[in-house]
Every structure is written in C-alpha cells, then in structure tokens.
Design an enzyme around this catalytic site. Sequence first.
Site, short mmCIF file in Angstrom:
data_model
loop_
_atom_site.label_atom_id
_atom_site.label_comp_id
_atom_site.label_asym_id
_atom_site.label_seq_id
_atom_site.Cartn_x
_atom_site.Cartn_y
_atom_site.Cartn_z
CG HIS B 176 -1.73 1.18 1.46
ND1 HIS B 176 -3.09 1.21 1.32
CD2 HIS B 176 -1.38 2.44 1.80
CE1 HIS B 176 -3.54 2.41 1.59
NE2 HIS B 176 -2.53 3.19 1.89
CD GLU B 177 2.02 3.41 3.64
OE1 GLU B 177 2.23 4.48 3.04
OE2 GLU B 177 1.03 3.23 4.36
CD GLU B 253 -4.93 6.71 2.28
OE1 GLU B 253 -4.55 5.52 2.39
OE2 GLU B 253 -4.14 7.65 2.25
#
Lengths: 196, 702
Positions: B176-177, B253
């Site tokens: 995700h990062e 996100e």
Amino acid sequence: MYIAIGVIASIVCVSLLVVAVYNGLVTRRNRYKNAYAQIDVQLKRRYDLIPNLVEAVRGYLKHEAGTLEAVIQARNSAYGAAQRAAERAGDPEALRSLVNAEAALHSGLTRILALSESYPELKGSQAIRDLTEELTTTENRVAFARQAYNDCVTNYNTARETFPAVVIAGSFGFETAGLLEAIDHAAERQAPRVAL
Amino acid sequence: MRDFFEHQAIALRRTRLLLLCMVLSVIALGSVVFGALCCVRGLLLIRVPDSVELPTMLQKWPLFLWSVGITGALVALAGIFRTLSLREGGSVLAEMLDARLVSGQPQDGLDRRLLNVVSEMALAAGTPVPQVYMLDLEPSINAFAAGWDLGDSVICVTRGCLHKLTRSELQGVVAHEFSHILHGDARLNLRLMGAVFGMVSLGLLGKQLLRGSAWSTRRDASLVVVGGALATLGALGGLFGNLVKAAVSRQREYLADAAAVQYTRDPEGISRALKKIGGFVLGARLSTVRADEVEHFFLEDTGSTSSWTWLTTHPPLSERIRRLDPSFDGQFIAPAEGLAEALGPRERSTPPAHTHTFTRDASAELGDPSCGPELATAALPLTATAGTSARGAIAHAAGALPPGLPGLGVAHNSNGAGAGALPLTAADVLPMIGTSHAEVATPELEPVLQQACENSFSACGLVLALLVSADTRVALHQARQILVLAGPELLAEAQRLHPAVLRASRLARLTLATLAAPALRALSPAQKLVERRTVAALIAEDGSTSVFELVLSYMLTVHWQKRPRHMAKRSAGLPACHAAIQLVLSCLVHTGAAFDDCAPRALQDAAARLPGLTLSLLPQNPRLLSGFITALDELQALRPTARAALIEACAHAVVADGRVTEDELTLLRALCLALDAPLPPLESPLEQSSAGSDAASRLQAV
C-alpha cells in the site's frame, strides 16, 4: 489600526519562524542519532567477534592466559560503555568513556595479534585468519560510520549555534552533541596493497 | 502501463485542486480576520437595523483586502518555507517524527523481516530500495511513505505493525505504501504539507504553548495571552488546513488499497491488516504531537485531528475494508497478545560470528531449520520465487508463469530462444512498467554481495568494485585511483568484493545497485562527495564509457544529489522537450542496431507514436551516450501522459529491429528510472555473450 495588524502579523511571523527552526533542529538531532546507531551495530558485532577470537587462540597461547583475560575484561567494559553511549547518543561524557574503554581494548587486541606473528601455527590456522579478517572489516565499517556520525554532529552543532536557532535552543532543551574520536585502529594494522 | 501513468496524472490534477482550495481558505480566513478586526473597531453595533450593517462593512473593503492580503502573504511565505525544508526528501519527515533508521544489518529478527519485505517488493517492482524507518515508541498499527520521487523515498512503520501483523499482512501494508510512492501520492502529500503549513502550524504552536510543554523556564501571563490568541487563530487555521487535506487526499486511499492487492497478488493481506487496526484497542493512533502535520501520509487516521467525517484525512475504515472484501460483516480482528507470527529461519537475528564465514555456499540456504548459525546468518537468497508466497513458489516450480508474462529468463525460457536476443515485443515490455511482479525471475546473488549491500562502508566498496574492470592492467590504474581518492580501507573492501562481482551476471550487477541504495543514502554529504569523485575517476580511467558504467553512475546520482529539480512541476508537453527526445531516441536506435539501415526505420516506428513531433536521426557519435544522461534530466519536466507516450515510443524503438540487446534494455531501464516508471528486471540469455556485446557497445570517450 494598521499598527495592530502589523503587530499581529509580526507575532505570527515570529511564531512560524520558531516552528521552522525547531523542526530543523529536531531533524538534525535525529539524523545524528540514526548515524550513531550505525556505529553501534558495528561495535556490537565486533564485541561478539572478540570472545570467538580469544577462544580460538587460547589453545595455542597457553601461557598467555593473563593477556587473554585482560582482553576479555576490556571487551566487557567496552561493551558496557557502548551500551551507555547508545542510550544517550551524542552525550559527550558517554562518548569519552567509550573512547577510553576502546583504547584499552585496542592495546589488548594488538598484543594478541602481535603474538600471533611469532607462533606460526597460529598464523596458519584458517579459522583465526577468517576471524581477524572479519574483525578488520568490522573495524573499517566502524571508522566509516564514525565519519558519517561526526559529519552529522557537526551539522547539528553548527545549526544550533547559528543565529536564529541559538536563541531558542537552550529553552527547548537542545544540547551540544559530542564528536566521536578515533576508536578504530585497523589502518595501523593494515598495509595498503595496490597489486590485485 | 497506461493505468499507472494515469494515476500520476490524476495526482497532478489534484495539485491544482489543492491550489484552488488554498485560495478559498485564505479568503475565508482573511474574512474571519476582517470580521474580528471590525468587531474590535466597534463597527458592528450590537443593536442596529439590518439595513445599516452590510453597507458599513462593505465600505470597509480596503481593510478587507488588507486582511486577506496579509493572511495570504503569511500563508504563502510559510508554505514556501516549509516546502524548501522538505527538499531533501522523505527522510526529513521520518526524522521529524523521531523515527529510527533500520540499518542494513539489523540485530532484531523483526527488523530483518521488515527489511526483507521491503526489498522483495522493491526488487519485484524494479525500483531502488527505499530507506526504512521505524517508530519504536508507537505500539499502534500504522505506516507511511514519503518522498518526491523514487530516488528519495522512505517507508516507515510503527512497532505495532511488526508485532501484531503476520508477514503477509505486513506485505499488504508495505505494498500500500509503495503504491503511494509510485502513483505520485507521496509527492502530492509533500506539496500539501508545505501548502497548509502556514495554517496548521499556528494551531500546533498554540496547542504547545497552552500545554506549557515547550516553556520549561518562565511562564508569565503575557506568554499565556499570546499563546491563547495564537491557539484561537491556529484552531481556525487548522480547521481550514484539514478541510483542504481532506478534500485533496482522502480518495487516494481506496486506490492505494486496490494497488496493494494488485502488487502482492493477495487480497487478504491488506484487508486483514485493516481489520486488525479496527479491532485493536489502540487502533492506528499515534501519541506524538507532531503527527498533526503529517496525518495525511499515514495508512489510517492517527487520531490527532477531529473525527468529524468531513474533516478526516482518510475514508471510513469499514468502507475501505468492504471495498476490499465484500463479505465483510463489520467484525474486526482483535490482534493476539504477543507476536502475531513467529520468526522464520531467515529472520532469526545474527548470532555471534563463527569461523566459516567465507566458505558458505548458497545451496545450503533453503529453509532447513536444523542448520545452525550458518543458515540464520544467510541473507535473503534471491531466487525467482522472491520468497513472497507459497503460491508463487509452486507456480515457479511448476514452470507456469502468471498469465500475460512472456517466457522470460534463462531459468524458464520454454520457447528456447537462441543466444541472440530476447523474444520480446513491445507489447510484452510495456505491461511490465509500473507493476510489480513478485514471480518475475530476479538474479541469484552471492551472500557476500548481498551482505555488502546492507552496510554503508561495504556498499561504497561494492560500487567501486562494480566499476573496476576485469582487465588487470586497467584495474591496477583504477586501484591507484581508489587509494588516492578514497583511502586504503575502501580499496581493501573493493578488492575483497571484486572476485564475487566478476562472477555475477550483468543483470545481477544492476540489481546490486538498487539493493545498495538505502545504505548509500545513509552516507554523510562529505562521504558522498568522495564516492562520487572516485566513481567518476574510475569511469574515466579506462578511456571508454560503456553503457553499463554510464547507467550505473546515473543510478547512483539519482540517490545522491540534492536535486531541486525533483520538486519542479511536471507539466511540459512533448514539444517542449523536443531536443532531448530526439537525442534519447537516436541513442536508443543506434545502440544494438543489427544493421546500419535498422536505425532510421526504428526511429520512424517510434516517431509514429509521438504525434506532433518531427524527429530526425542524429548521427552516431561518441557524445550521444553522455548526452543521453543529460537529456534524462530534461525529460523530468514532462507531464505523466507525455511520459507514457515517450516510454511507449522508446520501447517500440528498442524492439523494432527484431532483437533486444542487453544495452538497449539497460538504457530503457535508465529512462524508466528517470521518469519514475519502474521497470522490473528482465533476465536475458545474453549473459554468455556479454563479453562480446561489451566490446561492441563501448564508445570511445572524446
């Protein structure tokens, strides 16, 4: 009216400046703390290697038990000093005691390695050669990491002592950080070879 | 690949939205200040007929303009200030939060697991490995990524992440990062942080003053009054700042969650991690007060700002989980006490040294838990499975590749391409860009080389060893250069690593450069300068510059230079960089051209994909290659859609003559790195003929 606006505006400006300077000091401080951690990793590795070296040579150097014990003692006190220095990264006192402990350790190690010159079986042992080579590599790494740490500390100290920061540094608890003097002596033991 | 650049283009458009929001906020804040001043002046009478009020205020429009003007000027000044302080890249953020840099040789098994996960992901995606930081003092589960581009990104996780998440969940979080970095979100967030600094910081300062934590010595009444006034103004400013942040970055996100699933090929990891955050009593909350400024960088809300829905920087947690796992019924997972998953054999911390450090061989390291210290000391053996998931391992063992991947690599090249070129078409290369294929073959690396990447000193020595030639006469001169410029210790280290480097394949050497990235970034500026000079001297020493050397030194500068360029806007179209594009294409078609007349045709092929540009072929000459590197810097100004078109055109130019050589792939990798579009490593069967192609590709330096 406009005076009031001017006053408020300048207060706001000053506050923003204070915040910016504070952030700058925090960043630089953490940078040298991280740089110290790199030294600490290598030091710990070195302290782990030394008992192995002592065990390996113990069989050959039966009547040098005193020297070996001294080295183990020096290693233990250096370990303690390094532990304290790691907890208080940058504290000049802790760094000084580390340097002293390391000096004692260095003289002990040099003695052992000098002895190995006069015992051909020692020199011939592959295991001991591996260990000393790994010790040398680790010491080189310590030297390198120490350079980086000193650069970061100088950066921090300079920032702390220049104009905007020097005003607020005291009240926010930013102390001068200590440089780390030479604690590695691999260069003395290693002759540069240019041939491959 | 189109998708990937579209994400970056969307992030760019959000920057414009950011600007709009900032302008509106400044006007709003200025109006509030104006209103306050009017109250002070008593212009607003308490009991007055309605008809009188508005004209009175409207008459004071110079005051209004002054209020808005000064507020705007202060906010803008603060914004510029802050953005400049962030120019060194993501590490500034991590240091601001008191994060600890996880060193390459961690003593702790959990640290080692984290480093392994991050470097696996980076290798699979073809990006340089980011630096990894840890928030030791935070027991909650959270993470962030920051950085202007691939060369200066960092990833930071909290202690809770390591203790409470299993390896696959940690992979989901790291993926995700990573996607934030690759999609341009990290860049957007840095701009956002700079822009709202003027507003948010007043609130922070006011809070700290009122709390009295900063003022340890005196505490007079005047300070409290000033503190109170600042706090009020700041609370308002903070409100607007968070509105802007919420508007600009909240939706990203969902995208990052989806990308995490795509990169890890595992929908469970990230969704389980989010469920654990929901079920954990501490959640994702951070205790440090500075988290206010950087909340939008994190994986989940840090609890620093209010929890009103339209002010939060993240979408609701349940909604995020539902999008990943439609069967979610609101049941979070409460993380267990103690460690979530025991350490694997590769992660147990390094024991004290044993006597056979240098005689270990790679075949001993395949997960046999009965092997003692030798095994645990082994660094990650990089095989084609990359150790990510059991599924990947089985797929590789069975010889099956994920659908859509061409038959790459010596290990599983089933269509038996001859020792000439890769059986690649542009359609094969393009989908690889900007995606992460954990099952793609990554080269085998000897343990001594992997260990060299973990530590700054050895990484420097490794870089020098990579550039020392195999020809002993030249190597002797180069050794003297190293001794003079860098000192005897680095020379000894380079000599120690040189034999292993010579045994490594060309692809492996470039992979080493990406693996060594974080250790090289940890050097101090003075050390970087010394290393750069030595590298330049080594390259110049043998009198000719090969494609490999040039690209390697370019990869190094990507990590090292404090380039104000990387903060610059990316809005130029193709025509603006016409000269640079022409140079890059000419260089590509000349490199590895099978016959003389291949080059013009390849250029035509590429030019067809760049409408609106007339490109002519530059004649082959020695300066072309060094010009390629300079052109890469100019091309950084291109906007994302233009970058996509350029990479596509270059990929077509490379495959146009029917064969893809090592050098062409290397140049393509450099181009992709410069344009923030990572290209995963593509194995080639050309290793045997690397000596020959080396000679053919050298251009005599002028």
